[in-house]
Write a protein that holds these residues in place. Structure first.
Motif, PDB file in Angstrom:
ATOM      1  N   ALA A 178      -0.738   9.241   3.021  1.00 28.72           N
ATOM      2  CA  ALA A 178      -1.550   8.288   3.519  1.00 28.72           C
ATOM      3  C   ALA A 178      -1.983   8.394   5.014  1.00 28.72           C
ATOM      4  N   GLY A 179      -1.679   9.546   5.387  1.00 33.44           N
ATOM      5  CA  GLY A 179      -1.806   9.835   7.089  1.00 33.44           C
ATOM      6  C   GLY A 179      -3.332   9.704   7.349  1.00 33.44           C
ATOM      7  N   GLY A 180      -3.780   8.932   8.230  1.00 37.84           N
ATOM      8  CA  GLY A 180      -5.043   8.873   8.685  1.00 37.84           C
ATOM      9  C   GLY A 180      -5.833   7.791   7.974  1.00 37.84           C
ATOM     10  N   VAL A 181      -5.403   7.222   6.860  1.00 34.22           N
ATOM     11  CA  VAL A 181      -6.193   6.239   5.959  1.00 34.22           C
ATOM     12  C   VAL A 181      -6.348   4.957   6.797  1.00 34.22           C
ATOM     13  N   SER A 182      -5.125   4.620   7.672  1.00 43.06           N
ATOM     14  CA  SER A 182      -5.105   3.418   8.217  1.00 43.06           C
ATOM     15  C   SER A 182      -6.332   3.280   9.156  1.00 43.06           C
ATOM     16  N   GLN A 183      -6.774   4.533   9.599  1.00 48.22           N
ATOM     17  CA  GLN A 183      -8.060   4.327  10.423  1.00 48.22           C
ATOM     18  C   GLN A 183      -9.250   4.085   9.847  1.00 48.22           C
ATOM     19  N   VAL A 184      -9.430   4.292   8.731  1.00 45.50           N
ATOM     20  CA  VAL A 184     -10.492   3.635   7.784  1.00 45.50           C
ATOM     21  C   VAL A 184     -10.350   2.143   7.489  1.00 45.50           C
ATOM     22  N   ALA A 185      -8.926   1.845   7.224  1.00 42.80           N
ATOM     23  CA  ALA A 185      -8.652   0.202   7.157  1.00 42.80           C
ATOM     24  C   ALA A 185      -9.291  -0.529   8.345  1.00 42.80           C
ATOM     25  N   THR A 186      -8.681   0.021   9.436  1.00 49.80           N
ATOM     26  CA  THR A 186      -8.890  -0.544  10.900  1.00 49.80           C
ATOM     27  C   THR A 186     -10.364  -0.457  11.204  1.00 49.80           C
ATOM     28  N   THR A 187     -11.188   0.333  10.758  1.00 50.68           N
ATOM     29  CA  THR A 187     -12.641   0.353  10.862  1.00 50.68           C
ATOM     30  C   THR A 187     -13.313  -0.489  10.028  1.00 50.68           C
ATOM     31  N   THR A 188     -12.739  -0.616   8.955  1.00 52.61           N
ATOM     32  CA  THR A 188     -13.343  -1.606   7.922  1.00 52.61           C
ATOM     33  C   THR A 188     -13.018  -2.992   8.309  1.00 52.61           C
ATOM     34  N   TYR A 189     -11.836  -3.310   8.757  1.00 46.53           N
ATOM     35  CA  TYR A 189     -11.288  -4.424   9.304  1.00 46.53           C
ATOM     36  C   TYR A 189     -12.310  -5.142  10.279  1.00 46.53           C
ATOM     37  N   ASN A 190     -12.475  -4.183  11.269  1.00 45.24           N
ATOM     38  CA  ASN A 190     -13.323  -4.928  12.519  1.00 45.24           C
ATOM     39  C   ASN A 190     -14.761  -5.050  12.096  1.00 45.24           C
ATOM     40  N   ALA A 191     -15.341  -4.381  10.980  1.00 42.45           N
ATOM     41  CA  ALA A 191     -16.544  -4.418  10.549  1.00 42.45           C
ATOM     42  C   ALA A 191     -16.938  -5.818   9.861  1.00 42.45           C
TER      43      ALA A 191
END
Length: 253
Positions: A100-113
Motif C-alpha cells: 500500500a506504500g504511497g496509495v494514501s497520497q492518492v487518498a489525501t489528494t482525493t479527500y481534498n478535492a
C-alpha cells in the motif's frame, strides 16, 4: 482453409438499449470544474507505480446524485496481482514496507478535492503521524478492509473525478492531481485552529528486516474548518478534529 467468398459468415444482430443514455449523461449536469487539488512527493519508483495505478482506477469515475464513493471499493485491494508494488507506509507508528506504500497520497489528494467540491465527508482517517508534505489536518490514510475514504454526493447533479500523476524522477519530485467536475453550488474555503495538546515523542529500538530509522516528531490536535458560501454569504460551517500521535525516535537494532 477456406478462401474468398467461402470465408463469409452470417451473424444475427440484436439491438440493446443502453443502460446509461446520452440523455442520462446530460441530466447529470457535468459542465465545469468544481474543485482541484494536488500534492507533491519525493522520488521513489514504488510511488510512481502505486499512485499511477490507484489514479488509473479512480480516473473517470462518475459519482451520481446521492451516491457514496468508496476509495477501497474503487481502487481495490493493493496487491502485486492488482499492479501494486511494495513501498513505505506507517504501521503502528513505524514506517515499514507493504504493497500500500504511497496509495494514501492518492487518498489525501482525493479527500481534498472532495472537501473543496463540497461533498459530504462520510469517512476519512488522518495518518497516525503528521506527514509534512500534506496539508495539516486535511489528509487521509487508507488500509484495505480497515480504513476507507468515503464521501457522498449530496447534490442533484453528478460529479466526474479526474485523477493522474506527473511521475517523479531522480532529482525531480512527482505530483498527484485530482479534479472534480459537475455544477458548482458553493464557494468552499478552509481554515484551521492553532495546534494544541502537544504530545512528546519517545525513543525505541526496532529489530528485524526492513527497519527504517526515524526522527522523532511531536503529536498534537488541530481543528479544521470548512466554510460554505453562496453569493458571498456564509451558508454553513463544519469543523473536524485531527489527532496526531507522537512519532518516536526509531533506532534500528
Amino acid at each position: 482453409a477456406k478462401q474468398g467468398a467461402e470465408r463469409k459468415l452470417a451473424v444475427q444482430t440484436t439491438l440493446i438499449d443502453p443502460a446509461f443514455t446520452t440523455a442520462d449523461a446530460e441530466k447529470l449536469g457535468i459542465k465545469e470544474r468544481v474543485s482541484s487539488f494536488k500534492t507533491n512527493y519525493p522520488h521513489a519508483e514504488y510511488r510512481n507505480i502505486n499512485q499511477s495505478e490507484a489514479a488509473r482506477r479512480i480516473n473517470g469515475y462518475v459519482l451520481k446524485p446521492g451516491e457514496t464513493f468508496s476509495f477501497n471499493t474503487v481502487v481495490g485491494e493493493r496487491t502485486a496481482a492488482n499492479g501494486f508494488a511494495k513501498g513505505f507506509m506507517i504501521n503502528s507508528g513505524v514506517f515499514s514496507m507493504d504493497y500500500a506504500g504511497g496509495v494514501s497520497q492518492v487518498a489525501t489528494t482525493t479527500y481534498n478535492a472532495a472537501f473543496f467540491a463540497g461533498l459530504d465527508d462520510v469517512e476519512h482517517h488522518p495518518h497516525s503521524l503528521y506527514i509534512s508534505r500534506y496539508p495539516v489536518g486535511r489528509e487521509a490514510t487508507v488500509a484495505y478492509g480497515k480504513l476507507d475514504l468515503r464521501f457522498k454526493n449530496p447534490y442533484d447533479t453528478g460529479i466526474v473525478i479526474r485523477a493522474w500523476v506527473d511521475k517523479s524522477a531522480p532529482g525531480r519530485q512527482g505530483t498527484m492531481h485530482v479534479e472534480m467536475y459537475g455544477t458548482k453550488v458553493y464557494e468552499i474555503t478552509a481554515g484551521q485552529s492553532a495546534k494544541r495538546n502537544f504530545r512528546t515523542p519517545g525513543s525505541r529500538t526496532v529489530t528485524g528486516k526492513g527497519c527504517s530509522a526515524q526522527a522523532p516528531s511531536a503529536g498534537f490536535d488541530i481543528d479544521i474548518y470548512r466554510t460554505f458560501k453562496q453569493g458571498g454569504k456564509v451558508v454553513r460551517k463544519e469543523t473536524v478534529t485531527a489527532r496526531y500521535a507522537a512519532g518516536d525516535r526509531i533506532v534500528c537494532g
